[in-house]
Design a protein around this motif. Structure first.
Motif, PDB file in Angstrom:
ATOM      1  N   ARG A  83      34.575  14.230 -10.041  1.00  0.00           N
ATOM      2  CA  ARG A  83      35.935  14.129  -9.528  1.00  0.00           C
ATOM      3  C   ARG A  83      36.193  12.719  -8.988  1.00  0.00           C
ATOM      4  O   ARG A  83      35.276  12.037  -8.555  1.00  0.00           O
ATOM      5  N   ARG A  84      37.451  12.328  -8.996  1.00  0.00           N
ATOM      6  CA  ARG A  84      37.845  11.026  -8.440  1.00  0.00           C
ATOM      7  C   ARG A  84      38.531  11.264  -7.094  1.00  0.00           C
ATOM      8  O   ARG A  84      39.406  12.130  -6.976  1.00  0.00           O
ATOM      9  N   PHE A  85      38.110  10.501  -6.105  1.00  0.00           N
ATOM     10  CA  PHE A  85      38.663  10.639  -4.752  1.00  0.00           C
ATOM     11  C   PHE A  85      39.302   9.329  -4.317  1.00  0.00           C
ATOM     12  O   PHE A  85      38.944   8.253  -4.801  1.00  0.00           O
ATOM     13  N   MET A  86      40.239   9.451  -3.372  1.00  0.00           N
ATOM     14  CA  MET A  86      40.810   8.250  -2.762  1.00  0.00           C
ATOM     15  C   MET A  86      40.737   8.357  -1.249  1.00  0.00           C
ATOM     16  O   MET A  86      40.752   9.451  -0.682  1.00  0.00           O
ATOM     17  N   GLY A  87      40.647   7.191  -0.620  1.00  0.00           N
ATOM     18  CA  GLY A  87      40.580   7.161   0.837  1.00  0.00           C
ATOM     19  C   GLY A  87      41.096   5.835   1.354  1.00  0.00           C
ATOM     20  O   GLY A  87      41.391   4.910   0.585  1.00  0.00           O
ATOM     21  N   CYS A  88      41.219   5.728   2.654  1.00  0.00           N
ATOM     22  CA  CYS A  88      41.695   4.499   3.296  1.00  0.00           C
ATOM     23  C   CYS A  88      40.496   3.770   3.901  1.00  0.00           C
ATOM     24  O   CYS A  88      39.785   4.326   4.729  1.00  0.00           O
ATOM     25  N   GLY A 113      55.531  18.549  -2.744  1.00  0.00           N
ATOM     26  CA  GLY A 113      54.660  17.378  -2.834  1.00  0.00           C
ATOM     27  C   GLY A 113      53.369  17.582  -2.054  1.00  0.00           C
ATOM     28  O   GLY A 113      53.133  18.641  -1.476  1.00  0.00           O
ATOM     29  N   PHE A 114      52.545  16.546  -2.041  1.00  0.00           N
ATOM     30  CA  PHE A 114      51.252  16.641  -1.354  1.00  0.00           C
ATOM     31  C   PHE A 114      51.424  16.641   0.155  1.00  0.00           C
ATOM     32  O   PHE A 114      50.679  17.278   0.886  1.00  0.00           O
ATOM     33  N   MET A 147      40.616  20.244  -1.165  1.00  0.00           N
ATOM     34  CA  MET A 147      41.415  19.105  -1.577  1.00  0.00           C
ATOM     35  C   MET A 147      40.928  17.824  -0.910  1.00  0.00           C
ATOM     36  O   MET A 147      41.022  16.750  -1.453  1.00  0.00           O
ATOM     37  N   SER A 148      40.406  17.925   0.316  1.00  0.00           N
ATOM     38  CA  SER A 148      39.892  16.743   0.988  1.00  0.00           C
ATOM     39  C   SER A 148      38.481  17.018   1.465  1.00  0.00           C
ATOM     40  O   SER A 148      38.109  18.161   1.713  1.00  0.00           O
ATOM     41  N   ARG A 149      37.681  15.953   1.625  1.00  0.00           N
ATOM     42  CA  ARG A 149      36.255  16.145   1.783  1.00  0.00           C
ATOM     43  C   ARG A 149      35.702  15.930   3.175  1.00  0.00           C
ATOM     44  O   ARG A 149      34.629  16.397   3.467  1.00  0.00           O
ATOM     45  N   ILE A 150      36.379  15.165   4.004  1.00  0.00           N
ATOM     46  CA  ILE A 150      35.823  14.882   5.316  1.00  0.00           C
ATOM     47  C   ILE A 150      36.794  15.366   6.377  1.00  0.00           C
ATOM     48  O   ILE A 150      37.957  14.994   6.371  1.00  0.00           O
ATOM     49  N   ALA A 151      36.310  16.187   7.289  1.00  0.00           N
ATOM     50  CA  ALA A 151      37.187  16.684   8.342  1.00  0.00           C
ATOM     51  C   ALA A 151      37.573  15.541   9.266  1.00  0.00           C
ATOM     52  O   ALA A 151      36.741  14.743   9.676  1.00  0.00           O
ATOM     53  N   SER A 152      38.858  15.445   9.606  1.00  0.00           N
ATOM     54  CA  SER A 152      39.285  14.381  10.500  1.00  0.00           C
ATOM     55  C   SER A 152      38.962  14.750  11.944  1.00  0.00           C
ATOM     56  O   SER A 152      38.911  15.913  12.307  1.00  0.00           O
ATOM     57  N   GLN A 153      38.737  13.721  12.747  1.00  0.00           N
ATOM     58  CA  GLN A 153      38.383  13.921  14.140  1.00  0.00           C
ATOM     59  C   GLN A 153      39.628  13.896  15.008  1.00  0.00           C
ATOM     60  O   GLN A 153      40.621  13.276  14.668  1.00  0.00           O
ATOM     61  N   PRO A 154      39.587  14.552  16.163  1.00  0.00           N
ATOM     62  CA  PRO A 154      40.715  14.479  17.082  1.00  0.00           C
ATOM     63  C   PRO A 154      40.933  13.034  17.540  1.00  0.00           C
ATOM     64  O   PRO A 154      39.978  12.304  17.763  1.00  0.00           O
ATOM     65  N   GLU A 169      38.960  12.158   2.435  1.00  0.00           N
ATOM     66  CA  GLU A 169      38.970  11.632   1.075  1.00  0.00           C
ATOM     67  C   GLU A 169      39.607  12.690   0.189  1.00  0.00           C
ATOM     68  O   GLU A 169      39.216  13.862   0.219  1.00  0.00           O
ATOM     69  N   ILE A 170      40.585  12.265  -0.564  1.00  0.00           N
ATOM     70  CA  ILE A 170      41.475  13.207  -1.256  1.00  0.00           C
ATOM     71  C   ILE A 170      41.188  13.225  -2.745  1.00  0.00           C
ATOM     72  O   ILE A 170      41.083  12.164  -3.386  1.00  0.00           O
ATOM     73  N   ASP A 171      41.052  14.425  -3.289  1.00  0.00           N
ATOM     74  CA  ASP A 171      40.835  14.615  -4.720  1.00  0.00           C
ATOM     75  C   ASP A 171      42.108  14.168  -5.456  1.00  0.00           C
ATOM     76  O   ASP A 171      43.188  14.747  -5.266  1.00  0.00           O
ATOM     77  N   LEU A 172      41.982  13.134  -6.273  1.00  0.00           N
ATOM     78  CA  LEU A 172      43.153  12.518  -6.897  1.00  0.00           C
ATOM     79  C   LEU A 172      43.879  13.477  -7.846  1.00  0.00           C
ATOM     80  O   LEU A 172      45.111  13.494  -7.909  1.00  0.00           O
ATOM     81  N   GLU A 173      43.107  14.275  -8.579  1.00  0.00           N
ATOM     82  CA  GLU A 173      43.739  15.189  -9.523  1.00  0.00           C
ATOM     83  C   GLU A 173      44.569  16.243  -8.783  1.00  0.00           C
ATOM     84  O   GLU A 173      45.697  16.561  -9.179  1.00  0.00           O
ATOM     85  N   LEU A 174      44.005  16.758  -7.683  1.00  0.00           N
ATOM     86  CA  LEU A 174      44.742  17.755  -6.901  1.00  0.00           C
ATOM     87  C   LEU A 174      45.954  17.123  -6.220  1.00  0.00           C
ATOM     88  O   LEU A 174      46.998  17.758  -6.082  1.00  0.00           O
ATOM     89  N   PHE A 175      45.789  15.865  -5.822  1.00  0.00           N
ATOM     90  CA  PHE A 175      46.923  15.155  -5.222  1.00  0.00           C
ATOM     91  C   PHE A 175      48.075  15.070  -6.223  1.00  0.00           C
ATOM     92  O   PHE A 175      49.219  15.404  -5.906  1.00  0.00           O
ATOM     93  N   HIS A 176      47.762  14.633  -7.450  1.00  0.00           N
ATOM     94  CA  HIS A 176      48.834  14.481  -8.445  1.00  0.00           C
ATOM     95  C   HIS A 176      49.444  15.830  -8.807  1.00  0.00           C
ATOM     96  O   HIS A 176      50.659  15.920  -9.028  1.00  0.00           O
ATOM     97  N   ALA A 177      48.624  16.876  -8.850  1.00  0.00           N
ATOM     98  CA  ALA A 177      49.154  18.209  -9.142  1.00  0.00           C
ATOM     99  C   ALA A 177      50.123  18.640  -8.040  1.00  0.00           C
ATOM    100  O   ALA A 177      51.206  19.176  -8.309  1.00  0.00           O
ATOM    101  N   ALA A 178      49.755  18.370  -6.780  1.00  0.00           N
ATOM    102  CA  ALA A 178      50.624  18.748  -5.658  1.00  0.00           C
ATOM    103  C   ALA A 178      51.922  17.940  -5.689  1.00  0.00           C
ATOM    104  O   ALA A 178      52.998  18.452  -5.357  1.00  0.00           O
TER     105      ALA A 178
END
Ligand code: SF4
Ligand code: SF4
Length: 128
Positions: free
Chosen positions: A47-52, A75-76, A1-8, A60-69
């Protein structure tokens, strides 16, 4: 669902057995129409992704999976906070473990205070 692992980051507390993390809820980014939210289409996957843009969250979050959740009862939800949020950022603190007794007594109550940036604006150079 998301593409980049977040750091501590400083957005986690492990001072008792509850193990708390600050989360950002991307639903708030879309609802507020935040100008720091970016969308892009990945040519390879289609695929379409969103990020800050300012890495308040780094995944970065897959928009389609976000809306499905978002259509489900729960919810997501949130993703791990990695940067300093603005007033508009929808956030929460999530406890990983719930328990009774002193091992679960909070010894860091200020962790629940909002870490919101004072001027509600980012200096884009901070992200470089
Ligand atoms: S600044 Fe806050 S509201 Fe805007 S995209 Fe980033 S996390 Fe979302
Ligand atoms: S309950 Fe308090 S001390 Fe325990 S992990 Fe969460 S913020 Fe830290």
């Amino acid at each position: 669902m998301s593409r980049i692992a977040s750091q501590p980051t400083g957005h986690q507390c492990r001072k008792c057995c509850s193990f708390c993390d600050r989360l950002v809820h991307p639903s708030g980014c879309l609802e507020s129409g935040c100008e720091y939210l970016y969308l892009y289409d990945d040519e390879q996957s289609g695929r379409r992704f969103m990020g800050c843009m300012n890495k308040v969250f780094s995944v970065e979050i897959d928009l389609e999976l976000f809306h499905a959740a978002q259509q489900t009862r729960v919810g997501f939800g949130g993703v791990r906070m990695t940067g300093k949020p603005l007033e508009r950022c929808r956030s929460s603190v999530e406890r990983a473990y719930l328990g009774n007794g002193s091992p679960f007594d909070c010894v860091n109550p200020t962790f629940f205070d909002s870490p919101v940036a004072a001027d509600d604006a980012f200096d884009l150079r901070d992200a470089l």
